[in-house]
Design an enzyme around this catalytic site. Structure first.
Site, PDB file in Angstrom:
ATOM      1  CB  SER A 155      -1.370 -11.109 168.177  1.00  0.00           C
ATOM      2  OG  SER A 155      -1.664 -11.441 166.797  1.00  0.00           O
ATOM      3  CE1 TYR A 168       0.159 -16.323 169.080  1.00  0.00           C
ATOM      4  CE2 TYR A 168      -1.228 -15.399 167.556  1.00  0.00           C
ATOM      5  CZ  TYR A 168      -0.088 -15.229 168.174  1.00  0.00           C
ATOM      6  OH  TYR A 168       0.771 -14.060 168.190  1.00  0.00           O
TER       7      TYR A 168
END
Length: 254
Positions: A155, A168
């Site tokens: 990501s 995250y």
């Protein structure tokens, strides 16, 4: 945890990834479902793996109804015994294991002093430990078969940082590091390792948690799935260790 493999139709088509045996974690919804569909349309034999049995079964039935070669499994990537059993069962059902797509991921949005240890740990185990377990189980099979391909879905959170997403960010930075480390470690065995650095997508991962998000800043997951297929279609002597796929109006990237 028991693992059940259910296999359906096997079309005989002349397609670019025909016969490649692919296991996609988090394959029931969002990007995982888009990847499963894309690769199955390209001729791959795809096992859709997800912790949500009902969603995995529904996605499998939908794709199978279109004549695609798909099956599904239900297991949790956080649990070593389940992963080991599932990977072996997938290889047996498909007749091999050529590609693993580490796509399963979760997030929690809260300041670090408000995130409980259990929640932070769950993100770590799913997003980083899970891919390790998948690689740990699949690599010996790929070595024995003379090669394979591991694709890790990272990501822009692996490149930049924003508030209230410490778990995250930590896991996606870690996944990107793991991916590059395995690229260096496994290439002599003929095993390719690629990281897909994906920008924001119009998937339940974002839309369910942020209903007010501006969808015009997001890309359809099919665009990222196309990139996964492109990476897998490189010639034997070529590997793409990392590629970034952003929407034109990506807000997390300049």
């Amino acid at each position: 945890m028991s693992v059940k493999v259910e296999r359906v139709a096997r079309p005989n088509t002349d397609q670019p990834l025909r016969g490649r045996c692919v296991l996609v974690t988090g394959g029931a919804r969002g990007l995982g479902a888009a990847i499963s569909e894309n690769l199955a349309l390209a001729g791959a034999r795809v096992t859709i793996a997800d912790v949500d049995r009902a969603s995995a079964a529904t996605t499998c039935e939908t794709l199978a109804g279109r004549g695609l070669d798909v099956s599904f499994q239900c297991f949790d990537v956080r649990h070593e015994a389940s992963v080991t059993e599932a990977v072996h069962d997938a290889r047996t059902a498909m007749g091999g294991l050529d590609v693993v797509i580490n796509n399963a991921g979760i997030d929690i949005t809260a300041p670090v002093d408000e995130v409980g240890a259990t929640a932070w740990h769950d993100v770590l185990m799913t997003n980083l430990f899970g891919p390790y377990l998948m690689c740990h189980a699949a690599v010996p099979m790929m070595r024995a078969g003379g090669g394979g391909h591991i694709v890790n879905i990272a990501s822009t959170a692996a490149k930049r940082a924003w508030p209230n997403a410490s778990a995250y960010h930590a896991t996606k930075w870690g996944l990107l590091g793991l991916s590059h480390a395995l690229h260096a470690e496994l290439r002599d065995a003929g095993i390719k390792v690629s990281a897909i650095v994906a920008g924001g997508m119009r998937t339940p991962f974002l839309l369910d948690r942020f209903p007010d998000i501006d969808e015009t800043t997001l890309q359809p997951p099919e665009n990222v799935a196309n990139t996964v297929r492109f990476v897998l279609m490189q010639p034997d002597g070529t590997v793409i260790p990392e590629v970034m796929v952003l929407p034109m109006r990506e807000t997390s990237w300049p």
